[in-house]
Design a protein around this motif. Structure first.
Motif, PDB file in Angstrom:
ATOM      1  N   TRP A  78      -3.312  -5.459  -7.656  1.00  0.00           N
ATOM      2  CA  TRP A  78      -2.447  -4.349  -7.265  1.00  0.00           C
ATOM      3  C   TRP A  78      -2.273  -3.362  -8.417  1.00  0.00           C
ATOM      4  CZ3 TRP A  78      -1.851  -3.275  -2.483  1.00  0.00           C
ATOM      5  CH2 TRP A  78      -1.779  -4.277  -1.518  1.00  0.00           C
ATOM      6  N   ILE A 104       2.427   2.093  -3.371  1.00  0.00           N
ATOM      7  CA  ILE A 104       1.495   2.814  -4.251  1.00  0.00           C
ATOM      8  C   ILE A 104       1.441   4.288  -3.854  1.00  0.00           C
ATOM      9  CG2 ILE A 104      -0.945   3.068  -4.875  1.00  0.00           C
ATOM     10  CD1 ILE A 104      -1.175   0.025  -4.746  1.00  0.00           C
ATOM     11  N   TYR A 105       1.347   4.526  -2.552  1.00  0.00           N
ATOM     12  CA  TYR A 105       1.309   5.896  -2.042  1.00  0.00           C
ATOM     13  C   TYR A 105       2.545   6.683  -2.478  1.00  0.00           C
ATOM     14  CZ  TYR A 105       1.278   9.562   1.611  1.00  0.00           C
ATOM     15  OH  TYR A 105       1.291  10.757   2.301  1.00  0.00           O
ATOM     16  N   SER A 117      -8.785   7.443  -0.550  1.00  0.00           N
ATOM     17  CA  SER A 117      -7.515   7.521  -1.258  1.00  0.00           C
ATOM     18  C   SER A 117      -6.526   6.628  -0.515  1.00  0.00           C
ATOM     19  CB  SER A 117      -7.007   8.966  -1.289  1.00  0.00           C
ATOM     20  OG  SER A 117      -6.697   9.379   0.037  1.00  0.00           O
ATOM     21  N   ILE A 118      -5.417   6.326  -1.139  1.00  0.00           N
ATOM     22  CA  ILE A 118      -4.428   5.460  -0.498  1.00  0.00           C
ATOM     23  C   ILE A 118      -3.905   6.095   0.789  1.00  0.00           C
ATOM     24  CG2 ILE A 118      -2.337   6.307  -1.666  1.00  0.00           C
ATOM     25  CD1 ILE A 118      -3.212   2.597  -1.295  1.00  0.00           C
ATOM     26  N   SER A 119      -3.848   7.422   0.838  1.00  0.00           N
ATOM     27  CA  SER A 119      -3.361   8.090   2.049  1.00  0.00           C
ATOM     28  C   SER A 119      -4.364   7.969   3.191  1.00  0.00           C
ATOM     29  CB  SER A 119      -3.058   9.566   1.762  1.00  0.00           C
ATOM     30  OG  SER A 119      -4.208  10.249   1.317  1.00  0.00           O
ATOM     31  N   LEU A 164       0.834  -1.202   0.000  1.00  0.00           N
ATOM     32  CA  LEU A 164       0.000   0.000   0.000  1.00  0.00           C
ATOM     33  C   LEU A 164       0.869   1.253   0.000  1.00  0.00           C
ATOM     34  CD1 LEU A 164      -2.681  -1.042   2.668  1.00  0.00           C
ATOM     35  CD2 LEU A 164      -3.043  -0.889   0.198  1.00  0.00           C
ATOM     36  N   HIS A 191      -6.431   5.439   3.483  1.00  0.00           N
ATOM     37  CA  HIS A 191      -6.321   4.035   3.866  1.00  0.00           C
ATOM     38  C   HIS A 191      -5.185   3.855   4.870  1.00  0.00           C
ATOM     39  CE1 HIS A 191      -6.264  -0.428   2.303  1.00  0.00           C
ATOM     40  NE2 HIS A 191      -6.205  -0.356   3.610  1.00  0.00           N
ATOM     41  N   LYS A 199     -11.243   9.386  -4.809  1.00  0.00           N
ATOM     42  CA  LYS A 199     -11.209   8.085  -4.161  1.00  0.00           C
ATOM     43  C   LYS A 199     -11.803   8.119  -2.751  1.00  0.00           C
ATOM     44  CE  LYS A 199      -7.761   8.642  -6.284  1.00  0.00           C
ATOM     45  NZ  LYS A 199      -7.437   9.455  -7.499  1.00  0.00           N
ATOM     46  N   ARG A 244      -5.335  -1.255  -8.335  1.00  0.00           N
ATOM     47  CA  ARG A 244      -5.318  -0.290  -7.234  1.00  0.00           C
ATOM     48  C   ARG A 244      -4.425   0.898  -7.578  1.00  0.00           C
ATOM     49  NH1 ARG A 244      -6.287  -0.488  -1.467  1.00  0.00           N
ATOM     50  NH2 ARG A 244      -6.586   1.730  -0.975  1.00  0.00           N
ATOM     51  N   GLU A 290      -5.496   4.868  -8.204  1.00  0.00           N
ATOM     52  CA  GLU A 290      -4.849   5.930  -7.434  1.00  0.00           C
ATOM     53  C   GLU A 290      -4.212   6.967  -8.347  1.00  0.00           C
ATOM     54  OE1 GLU A 290      -4.795   7.486  -3.793  1.00  0.00           O
ATOM     55  OE2 GLU A 290      -5.561   5.493  -4.284  1.00  0.00           O
TER      56      GLU A 290
END
Length: 486
Positions: free
Chosen positions: A291, A108-109, A307-309, A105, A311, A304, A294, A298
């Motif tokens: 992945w 990705i961020y 968003s990944i942040s 994760l 999450h 989102k 995802r 992003e």
């Protein structure tokens, strides 16, 4: 001896009266969508009523109102963490070395941060879960809420929370207690959460764009998801919802165009709402296509949720670090806000491979019944309790993997007698304990909050001997709060 709350009404029924009200309640639940698909006998064409307790659970009005009032501040806390790259990088540095899922994760961020964020606006549909806690011999009036966790992804029961209240209003009237309905608080969770998605859709400002729900390959908690979709259509018939799994998207079901618009089956996506993606088993393909999906989401211009942040801001390690002295001060410069948040925190301890972590581990090994061992996972059924806490920590001595867990004080809520109603099972009169979830909606970019509100509530109840309480995981039951002055 554990403290006890009194049931809201008498639950001493004779067998005939119990059978009558339970049969009616089951039928009401089935006919009003208070339902789930069976995990044991799955069929896409059938549902069971969701497990529930027969009467609403007594809950202190003062603590309920305090949780409601606090939610916008919890929202703001998550917003500030999600928009603080240095804080997330520092806080999760060790976790990323020992927990591959969190590391993926974070990868990705980092990738998106380095490339440049295409969509600065994020939507948070957040649920803060609390339990009443105090020492067993203390009076009920001393019980205060203690925060269990903050959910920033797939925070469910936006439909089943309000639906539980509707069911209990029906039951209370059937039992001749219609005069007590004012003690069941109104619950607008479904409208609030769907309203948040529609606000984000409006901000995106493309009238033909759709809202994309990311769902499991097999959805058991179908009503909770579908009622969100139906409510969106009810609130704005011009907005279409499409449902796809990460696997479907990763195998060619979505693309980014030259402007980084997310396109699914020729339709531009305005908002992506994740109802899965929070557990490793939701990324099953050997080729990593989930992945890839995802990351593609992003990178896109879609708003989102989360968003990944956001999450990452909901990880257990972040929660543990925030409870340490001085860390909230890195997020807020307002002493009153800090005091209100810190007042609901419970004891949380790092298990990093250092002196501090060793002390926490030794403390838990000596008294394992006092602590819960939590990995960096969501969705229920992952925590370690009781004697197993000591066994796991002994096995992890000197192992860097220990840092993928945090340690939390066990919260000791008061017990309450109630009837547990489950499909294909006789009603059980049991001692229960409950966990209250307060929903929040927040929309913002890296510079400012655009919208922030409390968004309703849900109550989950479990048999007091059960460690986990997730209804979707088959471990708890739907409930609703009956507010009283203690």
């Amino acid at each position: 001896m554990s403290a006890r709350l009194e049931p809201c009404v008498s639950i001493d029924f004779d067998s005939s009266a119990l059978d009558e009200v339970v049969t009616k309640a089951k039928d009401w639940a089935l006919m009003h969508g208070v339902c789930m698909r069976s995990r044991q006998n799955f069929s896409p064409d059938s549902i069971n009523f969701a497990p529930f307790v027969l009467v609403p659970s007594t809950f202190p009005k003062k603590e309920f109102e305090k949780a409601v009032e606090l939610q916008t501040l919890v929202n703001e806390m998550i917003y500030r963490i999600a928009n603080n790259y240095d804080f997330l990088k520092t806080t999760l540095a060790i976790t990323n070395t020992v927990d591959p899922f969190t590391a993926q994760l974070f990868k990705i961020y980092t990738t998106v941060q380095e490339e440049g964020v295409s969509q600065d606006i994020a939507l948070g549909l957040i649920r803060s879960d609390v339990m009443l806690g105090a020492e067993p011999e203390m009076p009920l009036s001393s019980f205060k809420q203690r925060q269990v966790e903050v959910n920033t992804i797939a925070a469910g029961f936006g439909w089943l929370g309000p639906a539980s209240g509707h069911l209990h209003r029906f039951v209370m009237q059937e039992l001749g207690h219609g005069d007590l309905l004012q003690q069941l608080p109104e619950n607008n969770a479904l409208e609030a959460l769907c309203g948040g998605m529609l606000k984000a859709w409006e901000i995106y400002n493309q009238p033909r764009a759709v809202i994309l729900f990311i769902v499991e390959e097999t959805t058991y908690n179908i009503c909770d998801q579908r009622f969100h979709e139906f409510e969106i259509r009810k609130l704005n018939p011009n907005v279409r919802v499409v449902r796809r799994s990460l696997t479907q998207l990763g195998k060619g079901g979505a693309v980014l165009d030259a402007e980084r618009n997310l396109i699914v089956d020729g339709q531009e996506v305005a908002v992506v709402y994740f109802r899965c993606g929070y557990a490793p088993d939701q990324y099953p393909s050997a080729d990593g296509c989930e992945w890839d999906a995802r990351l593609m989401i992003e990178r896109s211009k879609a708003i989102k949720c989360p968003s990944i942040s956001y999450h990452l801001a909901g990880t257990k390690k972040v929660q543990q670090v925030l409870a340490e002295p001085g860390f909230l001060e890195r997020i807020f410069d307002d002493a009153e806000k800090i005091a209100k948040l810190r007042d609901v925190f419970t004891g949380l301890y790092s298990l990093d491979l250092n002196e501090e972590g060793d002390r926490a581990a030794e403390m838990a090994i000596a008294n394992p019944e006092k602590y819960v061992l939590k990995p960096q996972r969501e969705g229920g059924g992952n925590n370690v309790y009781g004697k197993e806490v000591a066994e796991v920590l002994k096995q992890l001595k000197g192992n860097p993997e220990r840092a993928s867990y945090i340690l939390m004080d066990v919260i000791q809520p008061p017990l309450l007698r109630n009837w547990m109603i489950r499909p294909s099972t006789q009603p059980m009169l049991v001692d229960t304990l409950s966990e209250l979830g307060i929903f929040g909606v927040i929309i913002g970019n890296s510079k400012e909050i655009l919208y922030n509100s409390m968004g309703g509530h849900m109550l989950r109840t479990k048999i007091h001997t059960a460690n986990e309480g997730g209804v979707a995981a088959g471990l708890g039951a739907l409930d609703s709060p009956f507010l009283v002055e203690l």
